[in-house]
Design an enzyme around this catalytic site. Structure first.
Site, mmCIF file in Angstrom:
data_model
loop_
_atom_site.group_PDB
_atom_site.id
_atom_site.type_symbol
_atom_site.label_atom_id
_atom_site.label_comp_id
_atom_site.label_asym_id
_atom_site.label_seq_id
_atom_site.Cartn_x
_atom_site.Cartn_y
_atom_site.Cartn_z
ATOM 1 N N HIS B 220 0.274 -1.272 -0.026
ATOM 2 C CA HIS B 220 -0.246 0.320 -0.036
ATOM 3 C C HIS B 220 0.862 1.510 -0.168
ATOM 4 C CE1 HIS B 220 -4.070 2.279 -0.158
ATOM 5 N NE2 HIS B 220 -3.415 2.434 0.784
ATOM 6 N N TYR B 224 1.206 5.053 -3.105
ATOM 7 C CA TYR B 224 1.560 6.459 -2.249
ATOM 8 C C TYR B 224 2.913 7.172 -2.934
ATOM 9 C CZ TYR B 224 -2.780 6.564 0.464
ATOM 10 O OH TYR B 224 -3.769 6.412 0.523
ATOM 11 N N HIS B 371 -10.227 0.522 -10.741
ATOM 12 C CA HIS B 371 -9.915 1.995 -9.440
ATOM 13 C C HIS B 371 -8.030 1.863 -9.707
ATOM 14 C CE1 HIS B 371 -8.915 3.504 -5.608
ATOM 15 N NE2 HIS B 371 -7.627 2.238 -5.316
ATOM 16 N N PHE B 372 -7.365 1.403 -9.644
ATOM 17 C CA PHE B 372 -5.546 1.838 -9.869
ATOM 18 C C PHE B 372 -5.337 2.513 -11.007
ATOM 19 C CE2 PHE B 372 -4.095 -1.831 -11.226
ATOM 20 C CZ PHE B 372 -3.868 -2.697 -11.010
ATOM 21 N N HIS B 373 -6.299 1.729 -12.240
ATOM 22 C CA HIS B 373 -5.672 2.481 -13.032
ATOM 23 C C HIS B 373 -6.663 3.910 -13.479
ATOM 24 C CE1 HIS B 373 -4.969 -1.056 -14.960
ATOM 25 N NE2 HIS B 373 -4.210 -0.565 -16.195
ATOM 26 N N ARG B 436 -10.676 -10.390 -11.772
ATOM 27 C CA ARG B 436 -9.293 -9.776 -12.405
ATOM 28 C C ARG B 436 -8.086 -10.751 -12.677
ATOM 29 N NH1 ARG B 436 -6.300 -7.605 -7.088
ATOM 30 N NH2 ARG B 436 -4.828 -6.461 -8.882
ATOM 31 N N ARG B 437 -7.138 -10.165 -13.568
ATOM 32 C CA ARG B 437 -5.991 -11.011 -13.583
ATOM 33 C C ARG B 437 -6.445 -12.744 -13.797
ATOM 34 N NH1 ARG B 437 -2.384 -10.983 -7.815
ATOM 35 N NH2 ARG B 437 -1.331 -9.142 -8.943
#
Lengths: 167, 549
Positions: B220, B224, B371-373, B436-437
């Site tokens: 995580h 950041y 979300h992370f894209h 996913r994946r």
């Protein structure tokens, strides 16, 4: 250091919402008991049959009482073992009457897998050495796909099953 | 504040990091495109290449290589501009570059030869080739060399400028690297103590849950580590581009400290659906995770305050008049601005992911990928592109011509459209349960799976648009590096307001902040890790065959 007046309002509003949100999550977790699945029960991944639930004859759907079922599953790359039917054939679909309470118990004999019944809240990591459990009420009828949603190797996308909830 | 000039040798160093960045972007982006094609169900990879090999390449090269090289190169340049870099430090910085590059090449060769199709999370007990783990360890070690050079740069400046507060950007770089070093200790321990001996056969089994916990202790803060350089640009560089000043120096520093404290003791929210962790500790880390909302809100406030204050100073008095007058036609502003906007839905999605129980609906579905894209690929990477448009010409002694600026705007908009299509369809498909994946699969067939496949078609369309944006970006990079007309491009660092209040000395009390961070980490991890060790099941032997070895 000084905060701008508008910033104070903004932060009070933001932190207030945050606090409220956390209270809701905490209330759901500790008063209603809806924690994510975490049973901290261990098992030897190389000898899962030593556990009552994962003996070959106990795999798949078991009726415990009227409207109450247990489903025992052994995951391995790239297959969910849902037990055998009365003819000795592999089961690929679990048929469950609508409104039943079902306890899913899953473990793995090799690598990490996922266990999700798409369209429901049954969604667990399945890790070697641990038993994953989730109890739920099957409220909606229909066909649901069980997918392995954690990468477990080159056959990962071929690992699935089916749940049929009937009236 | 006086800005320093780069020597030719310094510029060469910073550019070296940029070459690796944009090479990675092209390779990783191509893999992403192929993935969306495969998942549309209409395309099969040639030469028997396995889907999971390209998935591993995509994750490792974009998530670990491209970002780390860009960030470390950019941060070196920030330090060089504000506190300076000595010849000795520059030579050491080359060591960090070569160590990281060696590690990258080792890991890449193993992935490309199919010896390490374990994805960038390399979850045990899938076993990759040992060289893959050695490669990862070298990337981390190289980044530590960079971190300690940054610390030394600030230390020497402080010694030479007794009693003065450190330059804001040098302060921010230092925070980011402190966070990075503390966080990557987790993955380093995991790789060196658990994975390498086990993959070489010196230990028979591995503690799977411990390895996952150490990974997410790092995993995580990693996000950041991508985000903070974008924040640096938003706080201290974008204000200069729009002709304004830094809103508040102390506020910027405070938000970075809060991010340092609350970015590390939060890893369990990635492990919410795991069977072996006590739910109370999961809950405590959920609460700690949510604390990052506070510095995020502070950042949102001060950035928009800067926009408004700048507009009003230019004489736009109506409620939103200042908004229209922002330099929309300047790509150095537009790209990071779109990144900021994308962070609003991105952050909201993150709150859902981290919520104790809601996570069960979307855990490991393609929602998470969406979300992370939004957060990594829109917010951070688009801001990085915005930085590239002035950083690269500044380093190469060239100009961002009006033509290249215009092309940059087209690039930013293409990227935005592609990402919106792809990310939105990923979010929806995830809510419907799509995993996913995973390679393309019709699973058991049926109505449920049919709906997923239609969203996968949409992802292929989004992915194709994104790849066009990547080609444009690489083209612009090559132009800025080698062909644009010679000239001078500004390195835009904003100043404080003239009447700014003095920054409290307390904010530079490094020992205090590091101590609080370590205390929070110990609080969040000591007992659960102790329990993981105490209740550990028999360990897992390695598995090679599931990854096709």
């Amino acid at each position: 250091m000084n905060l701008h007046k508008y910033e104070k309002i903004w932060l009070i509003f933001g932190i207030g919402s945050l606090a409220l949100f956390l209270v809701i999550i905490g209330f759901a977790a500790f008063w209603k008991g809806t924690h994510p699945q975490s049973h901290i029960e261990t098992i030897d991944p190389q000898n899962v049959e030593a556990h009552e639930a994962f003996k070959p004859e106990n795999l798949g759907l078991n009726e415990e009482a009227e409207g109450k079922y247990t489903v025992n599953i052994v995951a391995s790359a790239f297959n969910y073992d849902l037990g055998k039917d009365e003819n000795g054939d592999r089961v690929d679909t679990l048929r469950i009457p609508k409104g039943s309470t079902v306890l899913f118990q899953v473990t793995t004999t090799d690598v990490v897998h996922g266990f999700q019944i798409a369209g429901t809240n049954v969604n667990m990591m399945v890790e070697p050495g641990h038993i994953s459990r989730y109890e739920t009420v099957m409220k909606n009828n229909g066909e649901f796909t069980i997918v392995c949603n954690e990468y477990c190797g080159i056959g990962h996308h071929l690992m699935f099953g089916k749940v049929e909830v009937y009236e | 504040m006086k800005l320093l000039t780069f020597s030719k040798k310094e510029s060469t160093l910073y550019m070296a990091f940029m070459y690796v960045t944009f090479t990675s972007l092209l390779v990783g982006g191509l893999m992403g495109l192929l993935q969306t094609f495969v998942r549309s169900g209409k395309y099969t990879l040639p030469f028997g290449i396995d889907y999971y090999t390209i998935l591993t390449v995509h994750g490792v090269i974009l998530g670990l290589v491209m970002t780390t090289f860009f960030i470390i190169g950019f941060q070196f340049s920030l330090m060089g501009k504000t506190v300076g870099m000595t010849d000795k430090q520059r030579k050491a910085a080359w060591w960090s570059f070569w160590i990281m590059l060696t590690g990258t090449i080792m890991a890449s060769v193993m992935v490309l030869t199919g010896q390490a199709s374990v994805l960038y999370t390399f979850y045990a007990p899938l076993r990759a080739h040992p060289i893959f783990y050695f490669g990862l360890a070298l990337v981390i070690i190289g980044s530590w060399v960079a971190a300690f050079i940054n610390f030394r740069q600030l230390y020497l400046w402080k010694k030479a400028n007794k009693g003065q507060k450190s330059p804001l950007l040098a302060y921010m770089v230092t925070i980011n690297m402190i966070m990075w070093v503390i966080a990557s200790l987790g993955v380093a321990v995991s790789v060196l103590v658990l994975f390498i001996p086990w993959s070489l056969g010196y230990t028979a089994t591995i503690n799977v849950l411990l390895s996952r916990t150490l990974f997410w202790y790092f995993g995580h803060p990693l996000v950041y580590f991508w985000l903070l350089p974008a924040y640096m640009a938003w706080y201290a560089i974008v204000p200069k581009i729009i002709g304004g000043k830094i809103f508040s120096d102390s506020l910027a520093r405070l938000s970075f400290i809060l991010l340092l404290m609350f970015s590390i003791p939060v890893g369990f929210h990635h492990q919410l659906t795991e069977p072996g962790i006590d739910p109370t500790w999961k809950f405590i880390q959920v609460v700690l995770t949510f604390m990052v909302v506070i510095p995020t809100l502070m950042t949102a406030f001060s950035i928009f305050a800067t926009f408004e204050a700048t507009g009003r100073k230019k004489g736009f008095t109506t409620l939103f008049g200042w908004f229209r007058k922002l330099p929309w036609k300047d790509v150095r502003f537009l790209a990071p601005f779109i990144g900021m906007v994308a962070f609003i839905p991105g952050g909201a999605g993150g709150i859902i992911n981290a919520s104790h129980q809601m996570n069960a609906l979307i855990h490991n579905t393609i929602w998470v990928t969406g979300h992370f894209h939004l957060t990594a690929a829109m917010t951070s990477v688009l801001t990085f592109f915005g930085i590239t448009y002035w950083l690269v010409p500044h380093l190469t002694g060239r100009r961002l011509t009006p033509k290249l600026n215009k092309l940059g705007i087209i690039q930013s908009l293409t990227w935005t459209v592609g990402m919106l299509i792809m990310s939105t369809s990923m979010h929806i498909q995830g809510l419907l349960g799509g995993p996913r994946r995973s390679n393309f699969s019709e699973y058991a067939g049926g109505a449920q799976v049919d709906t997923w496949i239609s969203y996968q078609m949409a992802q292929a369309i989004g992915g194709s648009i994104l790849f066009i944006a990547i080609i444009l970006m690489v083209y612009i990079f090559i132009q800025l590096a080698f062909f644009a007309p010679r000239g001078v491009e500004e390195y835009p660092i904003a100043e404080e307001e003239d009447d700014a209040e003095p920054t409290p000395k307390l904010l530079e009390n490094w020992i205090l902040w590091i101590a609080i961070t370590v205390a929070l980490i110990l609080f969040a991890y000591t007992i659960p890790v102790f329990e993981i060790l105490k209740h550990s099941p028999p360990g897992s032997p390695p598995f090679d065959w599931p990854i096709g070895k």
